[in-house]
Design a protein around this motif. Sequence first.
Motif, PDB file in Angstrom:
ATOM      1  N   TRP A   1      63.331 131.036  39.666  1.00 36.33           N
ATOM      2  CA  TRP A   1      63.341 130.704  38.230  1.00 36.33           C
ATOM      3  C   TRP A   1      62.738 129.316  38.017  1.00 36.33           C
ATOM      4  N   LYS A   2      61.415 129.289  37.913  1.00 36.87           N
ATOM      5  CA  LYS A   2      60.688 128.046  37.634  1.00 36.87           C
ATOM      6  C   LYS A   2      59.670 128.356  36.549  1.00 36.87           C
ATOM      7  N   LYS A   3      59.373 127.354  35.740  1.00 39.38           N
ATOM      8  CA  LYS A   3      58.364 127.564  34.699  1.00 39.38           C
ATOM      9  C   LYS A   3      56.980 127.752  35.321  1.00 39.38           C
ATOM     10  N   ARG A   4      56.638 126.868  36.221  1.00 40.32           N
ATOM     11  CA  ARG A   4      55.369 126.987  36.941  1.00 40.32           C
ATOM     12  C   ARG A   4      55.625 126.798  38.419  1.00 40.32           C
ATOM     13  N   GLN A   5      54.902 127.546  39.247  1.00 39.88           N
ATOM     14  CA  GLN A   5      55.093 127.453  40.682  1.00 39.88           C
ATOM     15  C   GLN A   5      53.848 127.946  41.393  1.00 39.88           C
TER      16      GLN A   5
END
Lengths: 331, 331
Positions: free
Chosen positions: B96-100
């Motif tokens: 659960w990350k916005k950008r990765q």
Amino acid sequence: MNQEIILKSRPKGKPTNSDFEINKIDEPQLKEGEVLLETQYISVDPYLRGRMRDEKSYIEAFKLNEPLSSALVVKVLESKNDSFKEGDYLTGMLPWKKRQVSKAKGLRKIDEGEVPLSAYLGILGMTGLTAYFGLTHIGEPKKGETIVVSGAAGAVGSTVGQIAKIKGLKTIGIAGSEEKIEMIKNKFGYDVGINYKSTETMSKAIKEAAPNGVDVYYDNVGGEVSDGVLVNINQFARIINCGAISLYNDTEIPTGPRVEPLLIKNSAKMQGFIVSNYEDEFGEGIKQLATWLKEGKLKFEETIVEGFENTPQAFIDLFDGKNKGKMIVKI
Amino acid sequence: MNQEIILKSRPKGKPTNSDFEINKIDEPQLKEGEVLLETQYISVDPYLRGRMRDEKSYIEAFKLNEPLSSALVVKVLESKNDSFKEGDYLTGMLPWKKRQVSKAKGLRKIDEGEVPLSAYLGILGMTGLTAYFGLTHIGEPKKGETIVVSGAAGAVGSTVGQIAKIKGLKTIGIAGSEEKIEMIKNKFGYDVGINYKSTETMSKAIKEAAPNGVDVYYDNVGGEVSDGVLVNINQFARIINCGAISLYNDTEIPTGPRVEPLLIKNSAKMQGFIVSNYEDEFGEGIKQLATWLKEGKLKFEETIVEGFENTPQAFIDLFDGKNKGKMIVKI
């Protein structure tokens, strides 16, 4: 003197002798197409308890004031039926009477010979087939897996352990006395025996006995013994619900830990059955069991009680675990 | 500003917002062989509750102070990986990350087009496949039979009902509000809807809805709702243990009526599963579901919550049944 045993009252909790009555009855009169039968052996089985309840089940409930019935071995005293002759031994589901006539429908001739006649009520009868089909069809045992069997000293359980051994599994048996534990290990080849009566924490005992977890659980008992097994099951475990003798006498619906979370977590299966589901394959099953018996790979134990009038007590004794192996009444 | 959501503490009972923490993190740096991903949709699912416990299960437990993960739909912002290019939409299990950045192992390209992207987290994703494989492989539905589905308004349950209808079964759905009951009947074609919250005696309600008994029970809920269904099963019934959301937050082992006697009496089967058991057949499953979708035979419902920071609350809301159909967070 001819006699029958009837269901006098529906047992509340554990059955007592007063739930049964032994009546004097007339000698049967043989008609055309019938055989006159003399009972030799009566099979008493835990599942009969269910038939004593007045409720819908897979098999019709016994009627009050009518004879009980189960699997019998009978001798043909006289025959007016072309299929059987005097002196034949037959087996099948019949009422508890010393002598009776029958159209012989559903009765099967058995051979006096290599095995005692009583074996046809056990290892070569319903109990052997129950062990065989439950284990092979639902349990799908695979070499190297671990099986736990509850009621391991009973007629079904002792056979399950031996078939599992033939199939290459590690076998762990649960029973209720040191004498039974000795028997299941020495006579029936169980790798480990657990006496549930002297075991403090079943779940721990199972974990120690099955460090790799339980792949197959053949359950004849239900209740708290099962609770200790179920927490140790592996992924894709198969649980065979053959019997639940520990619950049969309960007058209220028994409660216990819910099993859904365990089944989901392990992608495991619990399945109930009765042996007649596999009726079409009985011939194959009996053949396989007889082969193993002749090869010395299968042993069996019987507890034989003498006397027609002791049939109710023999049945009651099942619930106290007084039998080793198949409980049979000899007339 | 880039962000992640971590598990701050293992929930006791029902999860609360304080069990989660939203952290500011650095923008990811793309390396050779990787893709830079921007999260579009996050799937929140009841099974994630199990991963928050520190115990052995079919899937690794979440670690404290590390990001949670589930199925995501992501957009490729930049690619140094030959398999995917800028602008592609992908789906797979991701933190659960916005950008990765990701090596893209296990990620699958999906098409923007006939169905919204979010559908790949629902009807054409794990929930659709869970409905399909549980019902067909364990439930073995046959034309003319009766199925009961608990959690019938949920993502899985609403799909199960429709597939069962396609297969010709009578469908009875259980849900927890009048609004949901209207929806499962009018939108998902359930023949009967039972609101368990306004039903006094579930066993009686099921008996009335299924006068011929229950052949298949697809259970997403467990607990007392199930108790009312199980007493109405038919011989050879199949019970699919897909979920037990009513039990997931229990801090002690939940108890209830023992099921062994019912399973034995009815030669019935209870089987748990997780969708990944059928991984080899996912392609076939998605193809079948997509076909039904295009033919208008399958409808689906989504509850879409907006905002990355609302992901924990969306997850918590699952346990209050605040979703209709698949619960999804849109970033």
